[in-house]
Design an enzyme around this catalytic site. Structure first.
Site, PDB file in Angstrom:
ATOM      1  N   GLU A  25       0.814  -1.214   0.000  1.00 25.51           N
ATOM      2  CA  GLU A  25       0.000   0.000   0.000  1.00 25.51           C
ATOM      3  C   GLU A  25       0.850   1.267   0.000  1.00 25.51           C
ATOM      4  O   GLU A  25       0.521   2.249  -0.685  1.00 25.51           O
ATOM      5  CB  GLU A  25      -0.923   0.008   1.221  1.00 25.51           C
ATOM      6  CG  GLU A  25      -2.002  -1.068   1.221  1.00 25.51           C
ATOM      7  CD  GLU A  25      -1.565  -2.358   1.883  1.00 25.51           C
ATOM      8  OE1 GLU A  25      -2.441  -3.125   2.319  1.00 25.51           O
ATOM      9  OE2 GLU A  25      -0.335  -2.615   1.959  1.00 25.51           O
ATOM     10  N   GLY A 456      21.936  -4.038 -18.832  1.00 26.54           N
ATOM     11  CA  GLY A 456      21.176  -5.241 -19.188  1.00 26.54           C
ATOM     12  C   GLY A 456      19.710  -5.005 -19.437  1.00 26.54           C
ATOM     13  O   GLY A 456      19.222  -5.144 -20.553  1.00 26.54           O
ATOM     14  N   GLU A 508      15.781  -7.843 -21.617  1.00 22.15           N
ATOM     15  CA  GLU A 508      15.230  -8.728 -20.584  1.00 22.15           C
ATOM     16  C   GLU A 508      13.729  -8.560 -20.348  1.00 22.15           C
ATOM     17  O   GLU A 508      13.273  -8.621 -19.204  1.00 22.15           O
ATOM     18  CB  GLU A 508      16.000  -8.531 -19.263  1.00 22.15           C
ATOM     19  CG  GLU A 508      17.495  -8.715 -19.404  1.00 22.15           C
ATOM     20  CD  GLU A 508      18.260  -8.418 -18.133  1.00 22.15           C
ATOM     21  OE1 GLU A 508      17.635  -8.309 -17.056  1.00 22.15           O
ATOM     22  OE2 GLU A 508      19.492  -8.282 -18.200  1.00 22.15           O
ATOM     23  N   CYS A 540      10.497  -2.613  -4.299  1.00 28.20           N
ATOM     24  CA  CYS A 540      10.299  -3.863  -3.577  1.00 28.20           C
ATOM     25  C   CYS A 540      10.710  -5.045  -4.448  1.00 28.20           C
ATOM     26  O   CYS A 540      10.591  -4.990  -5.671  1.00 28.20           O
ATOM     27  CB  CYS A 540       8.840  -4.027  -3.161  1.00 28.20           C
ATOM     28  SG  CYS A 540       8.203  -2.669  -2.164  1.00 28.20           S
ATOM     29  N   TRP A 585      20.282 -12.225  -2.775  1.00 31.08           N
ATOM     30  CA  TRP A 585      18.933 -11.702  -3.007  1.00 31.08           C
ATOM     31  C   TRP A 585      17.869 -12.789  -2.956  1.00 31.08           C
ATOM     32  O   TRP A 585      16.773 -12.636  -3.473  1.00 31.08           O
ATOM     33  CB  TRP A 585      18.897 -10.941  -4.325  1.00 31.08           C
ATOM     34  CG  TRP A 585      19.761  -9.709  -4.270  1.00 31.08           C
ATOM     35  CD1 TRP A 585      20.437  -9.225  -3.191  1.00 31.08           C
ATOM     36  CD2 TRP A 585      20.043  -8.806  -5.339  1.00 31.08           C
ATOM     37  NE1 TRP A 585      21.122  -8.078  -3.514  1.00 31.08           N
ATOM     38  CE2 TRP A 585      20.903  -7.803  -4.821  1.00 31.08           C
ATOM     39  CE3 TRP A 585      19.656  -8.750  -6.681  1.00 31.08           C
ATOM     40  CZ2 TRP A 585      21.382  -6.759  -5.620  1.00 31.08           C
ATOM     41  CZ3 TRP A 585      20.138  -7.708  -7.464  1.00 31.08           C
ATOM     42  CH2 TRP A 585      20.984  -6.732  -6.925  1.00 31.08           C
ATOM     43  N   GLU A 629      27.946  -6.751  -0.696  1.00 29.71           N
ATOM     44  CA  GLU A 629      26.842  -6.760   0.269  1.00 29.71           C
ATOM     45  C   GLU A 629      26.979  -7.840   1.334  1.00 29.71           C
ATOM     46  O   GLU A 629      26.668  -7.621   2.503  1.00 29.71           O
ATOM     47  CB  GLU A 629      25.551  -6.948  -0.514  1.00 29.71           C
ATOM     48  CG  GLU A 629      24.299  -7.147   0.270  1.00 29.71           C
ATOM     49  CD  GLU A 629      23.129  -7.381  -0.666  1.00 29.71           C
ATOM     50  OE1 GLU A 629      22.377  -8.323  -0.412  1.00 29.71           O
ATOM     51  OE2 GLU A 629      23.003  -6.639  -1.639  1.00 29.71           O
ATOM     52  N   HIS A 665      29.054  -6.909 -13.214  1.00 28.50           N
ATOM     53  CA  HIS A 665      28.520  -5.611 -12.799  1.00 28.50           C
ATOM     54  C   HIS A 665      28.380  -5.596 -11.282  1.00 28.50           C
ATOM     55  O   HIS A 665      27.857  -6.537 -10.681  1.00 28.50           O
ATOM     56  CB  HIS A 665      27.158  -5.356 -13.445  1.00 28.50           C
ATOM     57  CG  HIS A 665      26.445  -4.177 -12.861  1.00 28.50           C
ATOM     58  ND1 HIS A 665      26.955  -2.911 -12.962  1.00 28.50           N
ATOM     59  CD2 HIS A 665      25.293  -4.073 -12.150  1.00 28.50           C
ATOM     60  CE1 HIS A 665      26.144  -2.067 -12.341  1.00 28.50           C
ATOM     61  NE2 HIS A 665      25.141  -2.750 -11.839  1.00 28.50           N
ATOM     62  N   HIS A 718      18.801   5.219 -10.320  1.00 24.98           N
ATOM     63  CA  HIS A 718      17.924   5.141  -9.156  1.00 24.98           C
ATOM     64  C   HIS A 718      17.236   6.464  -8.861  1.00 24.98           C
ATOM     65  O   HIS A 718      16.592   6.622  -7.828  1.00 24.98           O
ATOM     66  CB  HIS A 718      18.701   4.652  -7.933  1.00 24.98           C
ATOM     67  CG  HIS A 718      19.136   3.226  -8.037  1.00 24.98           C
ATOM     68  ND1 HIS A 718      20.256   2.841  -8.731  1.00 24.98           N
ATOM     69  CD2 HIS A 718      18.580   2.081  -7.574  1.00 24.98           C
ATOM     70  CE1 HIS A 718      20.379   1.526  -8.668  1.00 24.98           C
ATOM     71  NE2 HIS A 718      19.375   1.037  -7.968  1.00 24.98           N
TER      72      HIS A 718
END
Length: 778
Positions: A25, A456, A508, A540, A585, A629, A665, A718
């Site tokens: 939401e 990509g 893609e 998300c 991920w 990460e 990448h 971004h």
């Protein structure tokens, strides 16, 4: 009410809860606001309703409402940006958006996060070892700190009006400054942590305001204390802890402030725990999943509540409640004033509710715990430490049965996969000499200086998403869906040729997500329908579930890449997601070493790469945006991680010919400290995020003497901003002045999937124009 922590703190709590909403939401509301389809008041109303439903849901799951077990940890975009807004740390370029108090409204807050015109947004990078991205505060000697926003107070009062005594959650002052970057005008040697004496009084004002509003507890998140991989040396960090919490907990005494819970998720507190225990804060929350419960009493804890984070907030496997209760029982004997059950981290790293995943195999679903199930685990364990094991006997048996079921299920262990890995020798992990490869690739590819390409993906238009949804519902046949995707590939190829890119991608369109797409085509994975988690802002993702041994039953990308290559005389890149990123991920099995799991994925990708090469694809990109990460937060653990992560990439990519060019990448992380590992990947070309940081990474690359080609990003995807040709040219000129021209590629920071063609097309045109201008100067 007494001042005793044992009397006032709940026996069970969570450090935070997903904030996007069960049906995303918040994402839909804020994106409608950005698009001009709704007002700020409408977004605020949606957010208030979401917070109200969250409080009600957590109460329904068993958290009490009369003590502060339910956190107030909402954010429209990012918790670090929220802290910046509270303390007035808004960059000077956005000064026109700041009100008299020093705060920003929702539109201004969004602009700081997303940028406007020539004003860049705050830099974005990874939040510790997670796939969440935070916005990096910019702090200089002249940054003005002031109590600019009372939003945490208003959101607390909102809950109190509903009869819920929530616990406000704010990023702590030490972590806020430790994660900040110095402004461009800061003198050499300046560090944002130097401004701590000016910042702490603002937090004191906030605490006074919260106490006046009726807050009994506040949670200050200090995850910087579990890491020695940040810019602030450990000794200085610990001194900052003493200074901060002397001011906030000793000099600012109760009842002038709420009781303070300092939460330190994502790792082991180590030397910071006795330092925190020596302060007058009332409670400390430790991560007992990635960290340890002390084996000996810690002086100072006898006057505090120790919140033991035994329920994993960062993964989705059901807890072995018997083992977790044993950890809590050990914690009870080390001398804390009281022990409470907690989650190891904020639960915004996991989806809302596994019960809605009706298409998952029921056996697999019985092994899982999403946020709601984790709350129930906390409540159950809290009952166990207060009422004894017999009170939760049935729940303990049920959890143990799930653990046994998972261990023995078909597919969890596959001998043929493990035998193949065991048979590998050292040659499977290395390619030939780079100089020979470079010459062979130059002859085969014949590319111009500063070759241009993209990472990509191209924008996933509403038509593409509709076609995918229709195919999923059976409204399109496989042939019709394939025709739709091929038509989109042709459009993307034609656009790239018109713009003038040198190396093309197929865009893609057939992929829903760079990890999920592969998970759907590999054995050992499952995917969810509703398992959304926040990556950054309104973005998300649905992490896949890696539950068993991994293999590739059939080629995945080959037909699409081959079709795209047939549409052009230019080189077409094959596009794969690397083994480490697929792990990072996804929600990954926790019953074997990550390195073993990574090598299983790598072997599957190695097979895919061999088939791409056989199909005539000369350039193959294996994306590893998440390799930084997963880097452990403690330096002592870096080497072991880098060994297996680099080895997995090399296992995937080392079977190709000399004249096949391997790209990778990397994005949105600080890479200077792992330059050796990047070198170890042995990719022929590495593209790296660099636009927001204005090419900062190039200095590290130059200092390291990195020998292979690099593509520092010149377009920050971004943000909705369209960079001007001059802006791109300046970035390229900086690159050319730092790195040898024959090593440089030109590309955006990342894939273009989340952007619109109205932004992407002019941005790529500006990249080509800037590249041509810089080429003319060589």
């Amino acid at each position: 009410m007494t001042d005793s922590p044992a009397a006032t703190f709940p026996t069970g709590t969570v450090l935070g809860y997903p904030r996007i909403g069960p049906n995303r939401e918040l994402k839909k509301a804020i994106e409608a606001f950005w698009a001009g389809r709704s007002s700020a008041d409408e977004v605020e109303a949606t957010a208030a309703d979401l917070r109200r439903r969250t409080r009600a849901r957590l109460a329904e799951l068993g958290l009490p409402t009369d003590v502060p077990a339910i956190p107030s940890a909402f954010s429209f975009y990012d918790q670090v940006l929220d802290a910046a807004a509270v303390v007035g740390a808004i960059p000077a370029r956005f000064a026109d958006l700041v009100d008299e108090r020093g705060g920003v409204d929702l539109a201004g807050y969004s602009t700081v996060a997303r940028g406007r015109g020539d004003d860049l947004p705050l830099e974005m990078t990874k939040w510790f070892d997670t796939n969440y991205h935070y916005l990096v505060p910019e702090i200089g000697p002249s940054t003005t700190f002031r109590y600019a926003s009372d939003r945490p107070v208003r959101e607390f009062a909102e809950g109190l009006a509903d009869g819920v005594q929530t616990r406000p959650v704010v990023v702590g002052p030490v972590t806020f400054l430790a994660l900040a970057k110095a402004t461009e005008d800061a003198p050499e040697g300046f560090s944002p942590i130097d401004r701590l004496p000016d910042l702490v009084p603002v937090y004191a004002e906030l605490l006074r305001d919260l106490a006046a509003a009726g807050a009994t507890w506040v949670q200050l998140d200090e995850p910087a204390l579990v890491s020695d991989s940040i810019a602030v040396p450990t000794e200085q960090l610990l001194a900052a802890v003493v200074e901060t919490y002397r001011a906030l907990a000793t000099e600012l005494a109760r009842p002038e402030r709420p009781a303070i819970l300092v939460a330190a998720p994502y790792g082991d507190l180590g030397a910071a725990l006795p330092v925190l225990a020596s302060t007058d804060v009332e409670a400390v929350a430790i991560d007992a999943v990635k960290g340890q419960v002390p084996s000996e009493p810690v002086p100072g804890l006898e006057s505090k509540t120790l919140v033991v984070g035994v329920v994993d907030g960062h993964n989705i496997w059901r807890a072995d409640l018997d083992a977790k209760l044993a950890v809590l029982e050990r914690a009870e004997v080390i001398g804390a004033g009281a022990v409470a059950v907690g989650t190891s981290t904020n639960l915004f790293h996991v989806p809302h509710d596994v019960d809605v995943e009706t298409q998952l195999d029921p056996t697999l679903r019985s092994w899982l715990a999403f946020a709601d199930q984790k709350v129930r685990e906390v409540v159950t364990l809290a009952e166990g430490i207060t009422e004894g094991r017999e009170a939760i006997h049935e729940q303990l048996l049920e959890a143990s049965d799930a653990v046994r079921s998972r261990a023995g299920a078909p597919g969890v262990v596959r001998p043929e996969v493990r035998d193949r890995l065991a048979a590998l020798d050292a040659d499977a992990f290395r390619r030939g000499d780079f100089a020979a490869r470079k010459a062979a690739q130059a002859e085969r590819l014949a590319l111009p200086p500063l070759p241009t390409t993209t990472i990509g993906s191209f924008p996933q238009t509403p038509d593409i998403r509709k076609a995918r949804a229709a195919f999923g519902k059976g409204e399109l046949t496989a042939e019709q869906y394939e025709d739709e995707m091929k038509a989109e590939i042709r459009r993307v190829v034609e656009l790239q040729e018109r713009i003038g890119l040198d190396v093309l991608v197929h865009g893609e369109p057939e992929r829903n997500d760079m990890v999920q797409y592969f998970a759907e085509n590999l054995d050992g994975f499952a995917v969810t329908q509703h398992g959304w988690v926040q990556s950054y802002g309104s973005r998300c993702t649905r992490p896949s579930i890696l539950w068993g041994d991994v293999s590739r039953p059939a080629p995945i990308t080959v037909a699409w890449s081959q079709y795209a290559q047939q549409q052009t005389s230019k080189w077409m890149k094959g596009m794969l997601t690397g083994p480490v990123t697929i792990l990072a991920w996804s929600f990954v099995r926790d019953d074997q070493p990550l390195g073993d799991t990574a090598n299983q994925v790598a072997l599957a990708l190695r097979d895919e790469i061999a088939d791409l090469e056989a199909a005539g694809i000369a350039i193959i990109q294996v994306d590893e945006p998440a390799i930084r990460e997963l880097l452990p937060l403690r330096a002592e653990d870096h080497a072991a991680y880098l060994d297996w992560s680099v080895a997995a990439f090399r296992l995937a990519t080392s079977g190709v010919r000399e004249d096949t060019q391997v790209h990778t990448h990397l994005c949105y992380s600080e890479f200077g400290e792992i330059m050796g590992a990047i070198d170890g990947l042995d990719a022929d070309v590495t593209s790296i995020e660099a636009a927001r940081s204005k090419m900062e990474i190039l200095t590290d690359i130059a200092k390291a003497g990195y020998p292979r080609a690099v593509g520092p990003g010149v377009y920050d995807i971004h943000s909705p901003r369209v960079p001007s040709q001059d802006e791109v040219r300046e970035l390229l000129s900086e690159a050319v002045n730092t790195i040898a021209v024959d090593q440089l590629w030109v590309n955006p920071d990342c894939g273009l999937k989340t952007r619109r063609y109205e932004e992407v097309t002019p941005s790529l045109e500006h990249i080509i124009g800037a590249t041509q201008a810089v080429r003319a100067t060589l």
